[in-house]
Structure formats: C-alpha cells, structure tokens
Design a protein around this motif. Structure first.
Motif, PDB file in Angstrom:
ATOM      1  N   PHE A  33       0.903  -1.699   0.151  1.00  0.00           N
ATOM      2  CA  PHE A  33      -0.036   0.068  -0.197  1.00  0.00           C
ATOM      3  C   PHE A  33       0.846   1.521   0.279  1.00  0.00           C
ATOM      4  CE2 PHE A  33      -1.997   3.442   2.113  1.00  0.00           C
ATOM      5  CZ  PHE A  33      -3.437   4.012   1.836  1.00  0.00           C
ATOM      6  N   LEU A  34       1.907   1.205   1.055  1.00  0.00           N
ATOM      7  CA  LEU A  34       2.743   1.953   1.155  1.00  0.00           C
ATOM      8  C   LEU A  34       3.295   2.823  -0.665  1.00  0.00           C
ATOM      9  CD1 LEU A  34       4.805   1.839   4.904  1.00  0.00           C
ATOM     10  CD2 LEU A  34       2.759   3.433   3.917  1.00  0.00           C
ATOM     11  N   CYS A  35       4.166   1.521  -1.159  1.00  0.00           N
ATOM     12  CA  CYS A  35       4.181   1.918  -2.357  1.00  0.00           C
ATOM     13  C   CYS A  35       3.968   1.901  -3.530  1.00  0.00           C
ATOM     14  CB  CYS A  35       5.247   0.522  -2.215  1.00  0.00           C
ATOM     15  SG  CYS A  35       6.135   0.274  -4.415  1.00  0.00           S
ATOM     16  N   TYR A  36       2.688   1.921  -3.883  1.00  0.00           N
ATOM     17  CA  TYR A  36       2.403   1.770  -5.058  1.00  0.00           C
ATOM     18  C   TYR A  36       0.106   2.052  -4.712  1.00  0.00           C
ATOM     19  CZ  TYR A  36       2.771  -2.707  -5.179  1.00  0.00           C
ATOM     20  OH  TYR A  36       2.429  -4.498  -4.735  1.00  0.00           O
ATOM     21  N   GLY A  37       0.259   2.290  -3.357  1.00  0.00           N
ATOM     22  CA  GLY A  37      -1.264   2.243  -2.787  1.00  0.00           C
ATOM     23  C   GLY A  37      -2.207   1.504  -3.459  1.00  0.00           C
ATOM     24  N   SER A  38      -2.352   0.014  -3.002  1.00  0.00           N
ATOM     25  CA  SER A  38      -2.884  -0.406  -3.112  1.00  0.00           C
ATOM     26  C   SER A  38      -2.275  -2.352  -2.794  1.00  0.00           C
ATOM     27  CB  SER A  38      -3.877  -1.167  -5.060  1.00  0.00           C
ATOM     28  OG  SER A  38      -4.000  -2.523  -4.722  1.00  0.00           O
ATOM     29  N   VAL A  51      -5.992   7.652  -3.184  1.00  0.00           N
ATOM     30  CA  VAL A  51      -6.307   6.339  -2.067  1.00  0.00           C
ATOM     31  C   VAL A  51      -7.591   6.417  -0.881  1.00  0.00           C
ATOM     32  CG1 VAL A  51      -3.556   5.559  -1.990  1.00  0.00           C
ATOM     33  CG2 VAL A  51      -4.679   7.462  -1.253  1.00  0.00           C
ATOM     34  N   SER A  52      -8.153   5.585  -0.382  1.00  0.00           N
ATOM     35  CA  SER A  52      -9.214   6.091   0.611  1.00  0.00           C
ATOM     36  C   SER A  52      -9.040   4.261   1.087  1.00  0.00           C
ATOM     37  CB  SER A  52     -10.185   5.819  -0.502  1.00  0.00           C
ATOM     38  OG  SER A  52     -10.353   4.529  -0.842  1.00  0.00           O
ATOM     39  N   ILE A  53     -10.009   4.714   2.629  1.00  0.00           N
ATOM     40  CA  ILE A  53     -10.199   4.142   3.595  1.00  0.00           C
ATOM     41  C   ILE A  53     -10.717   2.324   2.892  1.00  0.00           C
ATOM     42  CG2 ILE A  53     -11.975   3.144   5.377  1.00  0.00           C
ATOM     43  CD1 ILE A  53      -9.800   5.346   6.586  1.00  0.00           C
ATOM     44  N   GLN A  54     -11.098   2.343   1.455  1.00  0.00           N
ATOM     45  CA  GLN A  54     -11.739   0.995   1.062  1.00  0.00           C
ATOM     46  C   GLN A  54     -10.513   0.611   0.877  1.00  0.00           C
ATOM     47  OE1 GLN A  54     -13.278   3.968   0.490  1.00  0.00           O
ATOM     48  NE2 GLN A  54     -14.637   3.122   1.644  1.00  0.00           N
ATOM     49  N   GLU A  73       6.121   4.155  11.683  1.00  0.00           N
ATOM     50  CA  GLU A  73       7.880   3.311  11.293  1.00  0.00           C
ATOM     51  C   GLU A  73       7.924   3.419  10.114  1.00  0.00           C
ATOM     52  OE1 GLU A  73      10.768   4.108  12.852  1.00  0.00           O
ATOM     53  OE2 GLU A  73       9.287   5.205  14.407  1.00  0.00           O
ATOM     54  N   GLU A  74       6.997   2.207   9.416  1.00  0.00           N
ATOM     55  CA  GLU A  74       7.381   1.720   8.207  1.00  0.00           C
ATOM     56  C   GLU A  74       7.183   3.061   7.408  1.00  0.00           C
ATOM     57  OE1 GLU A  74       8.197  -1.346   5.589  1.00  0.00           O
ATOM     58  OE2 GLU A  74       8.307  -1.369   8.239  1.00  0.00           O
ATOM     59  N   ILE A  75       5.872   3.717   7.759  1.00  0.00           N
ATOM     60  CA  ILE A  75       5.464   5.220   6.460  1.00  0.00           C
ATOM     61  C   ILE A  75       7.379   6.194   6.689  1.00  0.00           C
ATOM     62  CG2 ILE A  75       4.611   6.918   6.514  1.00  0.00           C
ATOM     63  CD1 ILE A  75       2.318   5.666   8.150  1.00  0.00           C
ATOM     64  N   LYS A  76       7.586   6.480   7.632  1.00  0.00           N
ATOM     65  CA  LYS A  76       8.998   7.022   7.606  1.00  0.00           C
ATOM     66  C   LYS A  76       9.670   6.665   6.227  1.00  0.00           C
ATOM     67  CE  LYS A  76      10.822   7.929  11.254  1.00  0.00           C
ATOM     68  NZ  LYS A  76      11.560   8.437  13.193  1.00  0.00           N
ATOM     69  N   GLY A  82      12.802   6.595  -0.345  1.00  0.00           N
ATOM     70  CA  GLY A  82      12.249   6.535  -1.572  1.00  0.00           C
ATOM     71  C   GLY A  82      11.991   5.767  -1.968  1.00  0.00           C
ATOM     72  N   ARG A  83      11.169   4.499  -1.436  1.00  0.00           N
ATOM     73  CA  ARG A  83      10.567   3.997  -1.904  1.00  0.00           C
ATOM     74  C   ARG A  83       9.544   3.694  -2.545  1.00  0.00           C
ATOM     75  NH1 ARG A  83      11.007  -0.770   2.505  1.00  0.00           N
ATOM     76  NH2 ARG A  83      11.221  -2.171   0.619  1.00  0.00           N
ATOM     77  N   ALA A  84       8.737   4.537  -2.356  1.00  0.00           N
ATOM     78  CA  ALA A  84       7.689   4.727  -2.868  1.00  0.00           C
ATOM     79  C   ALA A  84       7.584   5.179  -4.375  1.00  0.00           C
ATOM     80  CB  ALA A  84       6.848   5.750  -1.663  1.00  0.00           C
ATOM     81  N   VAL A  85       6.421   4.560  -4.894  1.00  0.00           N
ATOM     82  CA  VAL A  85       6.438   5.134  -6.402  1.00  0.00           C
ATOM     83  C   VAL A  85       5.960   6.582  -5.955  1.00  0.00           C
ATOM     84  CG1 VAL A  85       5.178   4.993  -8.293  1.00  0.00           C
ATOM     85  CG2 VAL A  85       5.629   2.923  -7.101  1.00  0.00           C
ATOM     86  N   ARG A  86       4.766   6.612  -5.678  1.00  0.00           N
ATOM     87  CA  ARG A  86       4.554   8.641  -5.077  1.00  0.00           C
ATOM     88  C   ARG A  86       4.126   8.653  -3.768  1.00  0.00           C
ATOM     89  NH1 ARG A  86      -1.538   7.379  -5.785  1.00  0.00           N
ATOM     90  NH2 ARG A  86      -1.939   4.974  -5.928  1.00  0.00           N
ATOM     91  N   PRO A  87       3.963   9.644  -3.174  1.00  0.00           N
ATOM     92  CA  PRO A  87       4.236  10.414  -1.844  1.00  0.00           C
ATOM     93  C   PRO A  87       2.271   9.993  -1.648  1.00  0.00           C
ATOM     94  CG  PRO A  87       3.928  12.236  -3.053  1.00  0.00           C
ATOM     95  CD  PRO A  87       4.531  10.505  -4.135  1.00  0.00           C
ATOM     96  N   GLY A  88       1.654  10.198  -2.306  1.00  0.00           N
ATOM     97  CA  GLY A  88       0.182  10.152  -1.426  1.00  0.00           C
ATOM     98  C   GLY A  88       0.037   8.755  -0.389  1.00  0.00           C
ATOM     99  N   PRO A  89       0.030   7.271  -0.960  1.00  0.00           N
ATOM    100  CA  PRO A  89      -0.389   6.682  -0.002  1.00  0.00           C
ATOM    101  C   PRO A  89       0.439   6.741   1.654  1.00  0.00           C
ATOM    102  CG  PRO A  89      -0.359   5.787  -1.943  1.00  0.00           C
ATOM    103  CD  PRO A  89       0.241   7.431  -2.453  1.00  0.00           C
ATOM    104  N   ALA A  90       1.328   6.978   1.173  1.00  0.00           N
ATOM    105  CA  ALA A  90       2.705   7.420   2.740  1.00  0.00           C
ATOM    106  C   ALA A  90       1.744   8.659   3.511  1.00  0.00           C
ATOM    107  CB  ALA A  90       3.721   7.887   2.720  1.00  0.00           C
ATOM    108  N   LEU A  91       1.669   9.296   2.328  1.00  0.00           N
ATOM    109  CA  LEU A  91       0.528  10.683   3.043  1.00  0.00           C
ATOM    110  C   LEU A  91      -0.494  10.458   4.281  1.00  0.00           C
ATOM    111  CD1 LEU A  91       1.796  13.685   0.929  1.00  0.00           C
ATOM    112  CD2 LEU A  91       2.938  12.688   3.203  1.00  0.00           C
ATOM    113  N   PHE A  92      -1.381   9.465   2.837  1.00  0.00           N
ATOM    114  CA  PHE A  92      -2.801   9.208   3.821  1.00  0.00           C
ATOM    115  C   PHE A  92      -2.685   8.255   5.292  1.00  0.00           C
ATOM    116  CE2 PHE A  92      -6.455   5.642   3.579  1.00  0.00           C
ATOM    117  CZ  PHE A  92      -7.558   6.528   3.324  1.00  0.00           C
ATOM    118  N   ALA A  93      -1.676   6.945   4.236  1.00  0.00           N
ATOM    119  CA  ALA A  93      -1.938   6.906   6.230  1.00  0.00           C
ATOM    120  C   ALA A  93      -1.375   7.586   7.005  1.00  0.00           C
ATOM    121  CB  ALA A  93      -0.019   5.542   5.752  1.00  0.00           C
ATOM    122  N   LEU A  94      -0.351   8.017   6.751  1.00  0.00           N
ATOM    123  CA  LEU A  94       0.372   9.499   8.203  1.00  0.00           C
ATOM    124  C   LEU A  94      -0.849   9.897   9.396  1.00  0.00           C
ATOM    125  CD1 LEU A  94       2.146   9.776  10.069  1.00  0.00           C
ATOM    126  CD2 LEU A  94       3.297  11.890   8.504  1.00  0.00           C
ATOM    127  N   ALA A  95      -2.047  10.589   8.272  1.00  0.00           N
ATOM    128  CA  ALA A  95      -3.152  11.357   8.159  1.00  0.00           C
ATOM    129  C   ALA A  95      -3.940  10.067   9.573  1.00  0.00           C
ATOM    130  CB  ALA A  95      -4.140  11.690   7.330  1.00  0.00           C
TER     131      ALA A  95
END
Length: 502
Positions: A33-38, A51-54, A73-76, A82-95
């Motif tokens: 999920f953190l890498c590519y949002g699924s 990305v969403s709760i679903q 810690e995994e999000i950090k 720089g392992r994620a394809v895009r930052p969106g999933p990590a930012l959503f998970a942190l929120a």
C-alpha cells in the motif's frame, strides 16, 4: 494502480484448481500500500485513483491490533528511503494514524510529520487527507496536537531552507502557507523565522517597512536578501538580470514568471542547477523551444549529465523511469497542449545508456525468483497512461529481476501454460522484448516450493509481488484444470539446468 478483479481471482486459485489464498501478512500488505497505493498482488496500469479507506484494510487491521507505532515507523522508512512510487499513500496513511483513537499512535504520527512531509506540497496533501477523513464528523481537525505539529514544521526548519520552500510552493490542494500559519497559531522561535512568517502573512512591502530601518542580525540580513531577490525576479523584464539572479542565487523554475520561461538564456541558466528528474521531465519542452539543438554545447552537457553514473546514483532514478522518459521524448509531443518537437538522437542515446547504468540503483532482494511474463494478449497494445508498448513494459520488468538478482528463472505463459524463456542479465531491452514476443506455446501450471514470484504481463497488468513460502504459482487462465505432465517437464528442465550450472 488498482487491483484487477479478474486477474486477482485467478491468482487466488491453487495449482489443483481449488480456492486458497496465499498467506500474506498485514505488514506485507501495508508495504504494498505504501509503495503504490494498493494491497493486492496483481495490478493494472491505469489512471491512479486517490487512495481511500476502502483499499487500506491491512493498515486498519494493524492499527486495531495496537501496532500503530510500527505502522508509523514503516511510513517513515518508505518516505526517507524513497521507496514509494508516489507519496500519496504514505501521506494518507500518516493522516489516518494521526486520527486513530490510540494516543501513542497519534503522537508517533505527529512526531513523524517533519520526516514524511519534506516539502510544502506533502504538508498540504497531509492536511487535505485529514480534512477528507473528518468529513461527516462534527469535530474539526485543528486540535492542539496538529497545531503543534504544523507549527514545528515551520519553526524547526533551517530558516534559509524554509524561505526557499515557501517561495517555491505557495499553495496546493486548496491550502496555502497563510492558511496553515493562521490555523496552527505558529509562534516563531527566532527573528529570522518570524521574518519568513511575516513575509507569508503580510507580503514583501510589510517586511520592507518593518525591517528596513532596524539593526538586523546576520541571519536576518541573509533571509532579507534572498526574499528581495525572489521579489526582484518577479518584476524584472530584463533577460540578463533574470539570468544573473538565477545563477547567483540558484533560483528554480517555480520562482519565475511564465514569460521568463520563453527565454532560451533563462532555460540554460536553470539547467545548471536543475535536478536530473526535472531535466528528464522538460526534455520535450526544451527541444521544442530550441534550447536543445543537435550538436550544441547545451545538448552535449545534458547528454553528459544524463549518463553520469554519480548523478544517476544520487538521483536514485529507477530504470523504468528512464524508459518512460525515453518513450515520452521519442513520441515527439505531449499528452496535453500543442507542444511538439523532433527528438534529438544524441539525447535518446544518452537516455538509453543511462537506462542500463541505472540498474545499479536497484537494490537486490537476495532471494530466488521466478518471473513469469504473460504473452497471451496483444503485443502491440499500449500501457494506459504511457507511450510504452505492453511487450516492452513486460521486458523491462523482467530485465530488472534478471540484472539485479542472482537466482532468477524466467518463464512465459499464455492461456495458463508456462514455458522457460531464455533471458539473461547481459541481454538488451530489444533482445528481451524479442524473446518474449516469439514465445507463444502452451504448457501447464508450474510450482516450486520456497520461491518468490513476479508476474510481468503483456496486457494491462505488470507488477512484481512476493510469494509466500510454499505458495503456488498459477498463471491467470480460464483453463485451470489442464494436465500437469508438461508442468513437470518444465520443472525438470529447470532443475537439470541448475544442476549443470553448479
């Protein structure tokens, strides 16, 4: 990228045709999920949805188990490495973590904000995610913890870094620095930070009036000088002056006016400090504007920079990113607008050279892999959202494994049938593509205990995924109950091959 329902259903079948999902831990799903949002193990290359709760079930499960600090810690780790394809999933998970009911999880999330949101765009996205997660709830998002975390993001940064950041990205996703400073009640820790905050809230004229006649510290004078340059370049129509300011103060494209970017000299000045990612992104525009011309010194400098191994290593550019850049540049026009260009052959050769050099940027996993490439679909189709053919995409993913891992077996499958494929680490992309294209035979399913599996499909599905210990490999196919005689032959051939090598 989202899971493909049809492909997913096939991957959950075992080798005898029965239902039985692979045992993948929630931690592994979180990493996906953190890498590519699924969280799924099969993905379609289509337009990325928000990305969403679903599609974050594993994340929620980990939080419910009281493992929120581990999730943060995994999000950090994903953000910093720089392992994620895009930052969106990590930012959503942190929120999501910052709004969890457990106090320790919330505290860990807010403490990690500075490490995960490294530029204003990330911070704005984090705040927007929090707002969306709170929709339908009576309470607001601006509690004491969030106010402190946002305030710390501003006041704990180096003041010159902060000044550069707030002038490069002023607003995004409906949020601005003015909004965040006002809502967080930020109280600057020193005079230099107070100067930057005043500039954000009141503008340059107010700053000039407040500091022009004061006896300022050396740090304040330095910040004042930088902000004065940023304001000066906004109102300058003198090409020479703009170029000098860019070169002297290392200004970036986002700090300039649109009219400035019509100048060749301005682009040449920007190129000197432009990141390699940005250089690759703007190759088409620079060629269309005649900044890159055949045989020119600028073109030679760009080619040398693209091929420089140290620059590639520092930028951490993945081979697939270079492949996308090459195909986009080769196309000769953008996806939107009317910009057209004629691709420069020396630039294409430089990107091709960089593509093979960049394989050293891919960190080896150190496991045994089977890479299965689907050759059953149309080989001339295009991966959605790109200009790359599905055959080339599958070949590139296959090459990444072949060139970075020590023990890799490559197979090709069609209609659920698998055959060995002769792909080696020293083959070029064209050779690997040709090898995949010519394989169109039918064989049965194949499995091998204790291996990892990756599927590079020549249709819309292309991505790698880990396989659990002892789990089956079943090619997606309507013919799940074929005879396993041929599969046994494939296994035997592969084992004889490994025996001869050892």
């Amino acid at each position: 990228m989202e899971p493909s329902a049809s492909v997913m259903s096939n991957h959950t079948l075992n080798s005898t045709g029965g239902a039985g999902q692979w045992d993948v831990s929630d931690k592994a799903k979180l990493c996906r999920f953190l890498c590519y949002g699924s969280e799924g193990d099969a993905y379609t290359a289509k337009d990325e949805d928000r990305v969403s709760i679903q599609n974050s079930g594993a994340l929620l499960s980990l939080l419910q188990e009281g493992r929120g600090a581990e999730v943060v810690e995994e999000i950090k780790r994903f953000a910093q490495d720089g392992r994620a394809v895009r930052p969106g999933p990590a930012l959503f998970a942190l929120a999501l973590c910052s709004q969890h009911s457990e106090v320790k999880t919330r505290q860990a999330a807010f403490k990690a904000l500075k490490d995960v949101c490294r530029d204003p765009a990330h911070l704005f996205s984090f705040i927007q995610n929090k707002k969306q997660l709170k929709e339908g709830m009576k309470c607001g998002i601006w509690g004491r913890a969030l106010r402190k975390a946002v305030s710390d993001w501003y006041v704990e940064q180096d003041v010159m870094t902060l000044a550069a950041a707030v002038t490069r990205c002023k607003q995004k996703e409906g949020w601005s620095h003015q909004d965040l400073l006002r809502l967080s009640h930020t109280k600057p820790a020193n005079e230099a930070t107070a100067l930057v905050c005043k500039y954000i809230m009141k503008g340059w004229k107010e700053v000039q009036a407040a500091y022009s006649e004061k006896e300022n510290s050396e740090e304040v004078v330095k910040v004042l000088s930088y902000l004065e340059v940023v304001e000066k370049v906004k109102h300058s129509c003198d090409e020479t002056e703009v170029v000098n300011l860019i070169e002297e103060h290392k200004l970036v494209k986002e700090q300039l006016l649109t009219d400035h970017l019509k100048s060749k000299q301005v682009w040449r000045a920007l190129l000197k400090e432009m990141s390699l990612h940005s250089v690759l992104r703007f190759l088409g525009k620079m060629t269309a504007n005649k900044i890159i011309e055949p045989g020119s010194p600028v073109t030679q400098a760009v080619c040398e920079r693209i091929q420089c191994e140290a620059t590639l290593r520092k930028a951490k550019i993945h081979p697939f990113s270079l492949l996308l850049s090459s195909e986009n540049y080769k196309r000769g026009h953008g996806y939107q607008g009317k910009t057209k260009w004629e691709a420069d052959s020396s630039i294409l050769k430089a990107i091709d050279s960089a593509f093979y050099k960049s394989f050293t940027n891919v960190e080896a996993v150190g496991k045994r892999f089977v890479v299965a490439a689907d050759v059953s679909a149309s080989l001339s189709s295009i991966v959605p959202g790109t200009s790359i053919s599905t055959a080339v995409a599958a070949a590139a993913v296959t090459m990444i494994f072949a060139r970075t891992e020590a023990d890799v077996d490559v197979l090709a499958y069609s209609e659920g049938v698998l055959v060995p494929c002769s792909v080696s680490a020293n083959m070029t992309l064209a050779q690997v593509t040709a090898e995949l294209v010519k394989v169109r035979q039918d064989v049965a399913d194949w499995e091998d205990e204790g291996r990892c599996c990756a599927v590079a499909a020549v249709d819309q599905t292309w991505f790698a995924f880990p396989r659990s210990q002892g789990g089956p490999l079943t090619a997606p196919s309507p013919s799940e109950n074929r005879s396993r005689v041929q599969a046994g032959d494939v296994r035997a051939d592969l084992r004889r091959k490994r025996h001869r090598e050892h």
